[in-house]
Design a protein around this motif. Structure first.
Motif, PDB file in Angstrom:
ATOM      1  N   UNK A  80      -0.392  18.756  -6.720  1.00 53.24           N
ATOM      2  CA  UNK A  80      -1.573  18.295  -7.667  1.00 53.24           C
ATOM      3  C   UNK A  80      -2.764  18.341  -6.708  1.00 53.24           C
ATOM      4  N   UNK A  81      -3.819  19.040  -6.807  1.00 53.53           N
ATOM      5  CA  UNK A  81      -5.222  19.243  -6.269  1.00 53.53           C
ATOM      6  C   UNK A  81      -5.869  17.802  -6.528  1.00 53.53           C
ATOM      7  N   UNK A  82      -5.738  17.059  -7.441  1.00 51.79           N
ATOM      8  CA  UNK A  82      -6.302  15.795  -7.761  1.00 51.79           C
ATOM      9  C   UNK A  82      -5.651  14.808  -7.393  1.00 51.79           C
ATOM     10  N   UNK A  83      -4.460  14.892  -6.856  1.00 50.77           N
ATOM     11  CA  UNK A  83      -3.610  13.616  -6.818  1.00 50.77           C
ATOM     12  C   UNK A  83      -4.183  12.648  -5.478  1.00 50.77           C
ATOM     13  N   UNK A  84      -4.131  11.187  -6.129  1.00 55.93           N
ATOM     14  CA  UNK A  84      -4.837  10.175  -4.888  1.00 55.93           C
ATOM     15  C   UNK A  84      -3.644   9.683  -4.184  1.00 55.93           C
ATOM     16  N   UNK A  85      -3.490   9.463  -3.027  1.00 56.71           N
ATOM     17  CA  UNK A  85      -2.543   9.059  -1.878  1.00 56.71           C
ATOM     18  C   UNK A  85      -3.118   7.938  -0.905  1.00 56.71           C
ATOM     19  N   UNK A  86      -2.237   7.384  -0.422  1.00 57.61           N
ATOM     20  CA  UNK A  86      -2.411   6.527   0.886  1.00 57.61           C
ATOM     21  C   UNK A  86      -2.778   7.568   2.012  1.00 57.61           C
ATOM     22  N   UNK A  87      -3.420   7.095   3.073  1.00 55.93           N
ATOM     23  CA  UNK A  87      -3.677   7.921   4.045  1.00 55.93           C
ATOM     24  C   UNK A  87      -2.542   8.239   4.808  1.00 55.93           C
ATOM     25  N   UNK A  88      -2.856   9.438   5.860  1.00 57.48           N
ATOM     26  CA  UNK A  88      -1.890   9.562   6.968  1.00 57.48           C
ATOM     27  C   UNK A  88      -1.711   8.414   7.995  1.00 57.48           C
ATOM     28  N   UNK A  89      -2.650   7.499   8.236  1.00 61.15           N
ATOM     29  CA  UNK A  89      -2.609   6.405   8.902  1.00 61.15           C
ATOM     30  C   UNK A  89      -1.839   5.293   8.070  1.00 61.15           C
ATOM     31  N   UNK A  90      -1.824   5.017   6.905  1.00 59.55           N
ATOM     32  CA  UNK A  90      -1.106   4.117   6.163  1.00 59.55           C
ATOM     33  C   UNK A  90       0.345   4.711   6.326  1.00 59.55           C
ATOM     34  N   UNK A  91       0.707   5.977   6.280  1.00 61.69           N
ATOM     35  CA  UNK A  91       2.121   6.308   6.216  1.00 61.69           C
ATOM     36  C   UNK A  91       2.529   6.067   7.761  1.00 61.69           C
ATOM     37  N   UNK A  92       1.836   6.523   8.816  1.00 61.86           N
ATOM     38  CA  UNK A  92       2.130   6.301  10.174  1.00 61.86           C
ATOM     39  C   UNK A  92       2.559   4.868  10.406  1.00 61.86           C
ATOM     40  N   UNK A  93       1.768   4.036   9.983  1.00 63.00           N
ATOM     41  CA  UNK A  93       2.078   2.326  10.257  1.00 63.00           C
ATOM     42  C   UNK A  93       3.169   1.897   9.396  1.00 63.00           C
ATOM     43  N   UNK A  94       3.624   2.717   8.125  1.00 61.30           N
ATOM     44  CA  UNK A  94       4.526   2.401   7.301  1.00 61.30           C
ATOM     45  C   UNK A  94       5.897   2.724   7.966  1.00 61.30           C
ATOM     46  N   UNK A  95       5.912   3.921   8.687  1.00 57.88           N
ATOM     47  CA  UNK A  95       7.094   4.704   8.990  1.00 57.88           C
ATOM     48  C   UNK A  95       7.459   4.341  10.764  1.00 57.88           C
ATOM     49  N   UNK A  96       6.297   4.042  11.217  1.00 58.29           N
ATOM     50  CA  UNK A  96       6.631   3.681  12.630  1.00 58.29           C
ATOM     51  C   UNK A  96       7.979   2.962  13.198  1.00 58.29           C
TER      52      UNK A  96
END
Length: 183
Positions: free
Chosen positions: A162-178
């Motif tokens: 979805x071109x219009x989808x809003x998501x958390x940032x890559x930084x957010x996921x990096x911290x979440x998954x580290x």
């Protein structure tokens, strides 16, 4: 050369993820973030959020160009991803990634109408990936470890365009998954 650390995986997505996601309207990074967001919204455990974020990292691991399937090539990204993910995560992350293409073939066999819900690009790549499974192959797939996780991943993959989808940032996921990464 495959990433061998969590930081390198994140850097690869951030640096090379702006390439277009095959014939879709989103970039590789947008697609990855959307899939991970869908997993998170569904309450999936961290290992499956990681699988969703990195499920197509193998598309960034070859020199076949941005749209290999348009040239009749299967880039085998589900196998290429293993070299990137195995040094960083346990099997509960990399095995669903490894199986997500087979999960598409499985769903095409087992769910009436599923193939009709796929994007045009996903239907085209399906042909290169072996087409729908036979019923016997589908039953064997369903019995494999991580098969149901791969099916969940596949559904997030299908919806993450979805071109219009809003998501958390890559930084957010990096911290979440580290915390689940080995390093």
């Amino acid at each position: 050369m495959p990433a061998t650390t969590f930081a390198q995986l994140i850097e690869t997505l951030g640096t090379h993820g702006h390439a277009r996601y095959d014939g879709e309207d989103v970039s590789q990074l947008q697609h990855a973030l959307q899939a991970a967001t869908l997993a998170l919204e569904e309450g999936a455990p961290a290992n499956l959020v990681a699988a969703a974020l990195f499920h197509d990292i193998g598309h960034l691991a070859h020199d076949l160009g941005e749209h290999a399937s348009a040239h009749g090539l299967d880039d085998r990204h589900e196998y290429r991803a293993l070299g990137w993910l195995k040094p960083v995560f346990d099997a509960d992350v990399w095995e669903p990634v490894h199986l997500h293409v087979e999960a598409k073939r499985y769903l095409c066999c087992m769910e009436t109408g599923y193939i009709g819900q796929l994007s045009e690009e996903s239907v085209a790549s399906l042909a290169l990936q072996g087409g729908p499974m036979t019923p016997d192959a589908a039953r064997a797939f369903a019995d494999r470890p991580y098969a149901q996780d791969a099916v969940r991943l596949r559904r997030w993959d299908d919806a993450a365009k979805d071109i219009d989808a809003q998501t958390p940032s890559l930084v957010y996921f990096a911290e979440y998954l580290r915390p689940i990464a080995r390093q």
